[in-house]
Design an enzyme around this catalytic site. Sequence first.
Site, PDB file in Angstrom:
ATOM      1  N   SER A 145       0.730  -1.193   0.039  1.00 28.73           N
ATOM      2  CA  SER A 145      -0.138   0.236   0.131  1.00 28.73           C
ATOM      3  C   SER A 145       0.907   1.288   0.034  1.00 28.73           C
ATOM      4  O   SER A 145       2.014   1.091   0.470  1.00 28.73           O
ATOM      5  CB  SER A 145      -0.806   0.024   1.272  1.00 28.73           C
ATOM      6  OG  SER A 145      -1.382   1.244   1.563  1.00 28.73           O
ATOM      7  N   TYR A 158      -2.378  -1.304   9.588  1.00 24.58           N
ATOM      8  CA  TYR A 158      -2.470  -1.611   8.452  1.00 24.58           C
ATOM      9  C   TYR A 158      -1.154  -1.169   7.879  1.00 24.58           C
ATOM     10  O   TYR A 158      -0.333  -2.024   7.050  1.00 24.58           O
ATOM     11  CB  TYR A 158      -3.671  -1.001   7.790  1.00 24.58           C
ATOM     12  CG  TYR A 158      -3.577  -1.426   6.414  1.00 24.58           C
ATOM     13  CD1 TYR A 158      -4.256  -2.851   6.003  1.00 24.58           C
ATOM     14  CD2 TYR A 158      -3.166  -0.671   5.413  1.00 24.58           C
ATOM     15  CE1 TYR A 158      -4.259  -2.682   4.631  1.00 24.58           C
ATOM     16  CE2 TYR A 158      -3.247  -0.834   4.041  1.00 24.58           C
ATOM     17  CZ  TYR A 158      -3.739  -2.066   3.683  1.00 24.58           C
ATOM     18  OH  TYR A 158      -4.182  -2.204   2.120  1.00 24.58           O
TER      19      TYR A 158
END
Length: 253
Positions: A145, A158
């Site tokens: 990400s 995350y």
Amino acid sequence: MATNKIALVTGGSRGLGRNMAINLAKKGIDVILTYNSNKKEADHVVSMIQALGQHAAAFQLNAGDTRSFDSFIRTVTDHLKNQTGQSNFDFLINNAGTALYAPFIETSEEQFDAVYNIHYKGVFFLTQKALPFINDNGRIINISSGLARFTLPGSSAYGSAKGAIEVLTRYLAKELGSRGITANVVAPGAIETDFGGGHVRDNKDTNAYVASVTALGRAGLPDDIGGIVAFLCTDDARWINGQRIEASGGMNL
């Protein structure tokens, strides 16, 4: 005996995984995809791939439950043996994941464990279990990400798990090079999917903010990502190894 290359895509029933699976099929690659709970959507993706002239199958997998991996790998390899006469495949795309938006101070241990199990531990051990069945000169592609490079409040668990995946990928590239297997990271920026409850797609303020900090002036779409993964599975990408490819349209440059 099948001559097509075969890719295993986790979380291939929706969002980015679905787009990856379809783009792989467009490159002439057969696809095995996994789904967590939505068999109907997974079967629909299988039908779309078959309509493109490629073989496809979908199997259930909880990507955060390492105890299920042995039986999952058996299911996949048995299917391949029946279909192709051999148990191996060529490309592993570790895409399955869930979102967590929680401030650091409020993130519970239970929430942390769920993120860790799906986004790091699960990827580590599914890759380990799959490795004996990945053909030499195969590819491993891990999905990270943009949040491993830039920071937005609420993504500490995350984003840091994705950071761990990026380091792991370099180790895989180093340790598997003797087999000709490459390992790379694709790191999407903010994308309009149902991920995180459609956070980027459906929240106008979030979407406008993403567009405002992205050089190309909009949030990403699934079609911006799937083709990159498919390219990394072609012979043209054979010399790309141990790399992080961010596909964010120039977000937070």
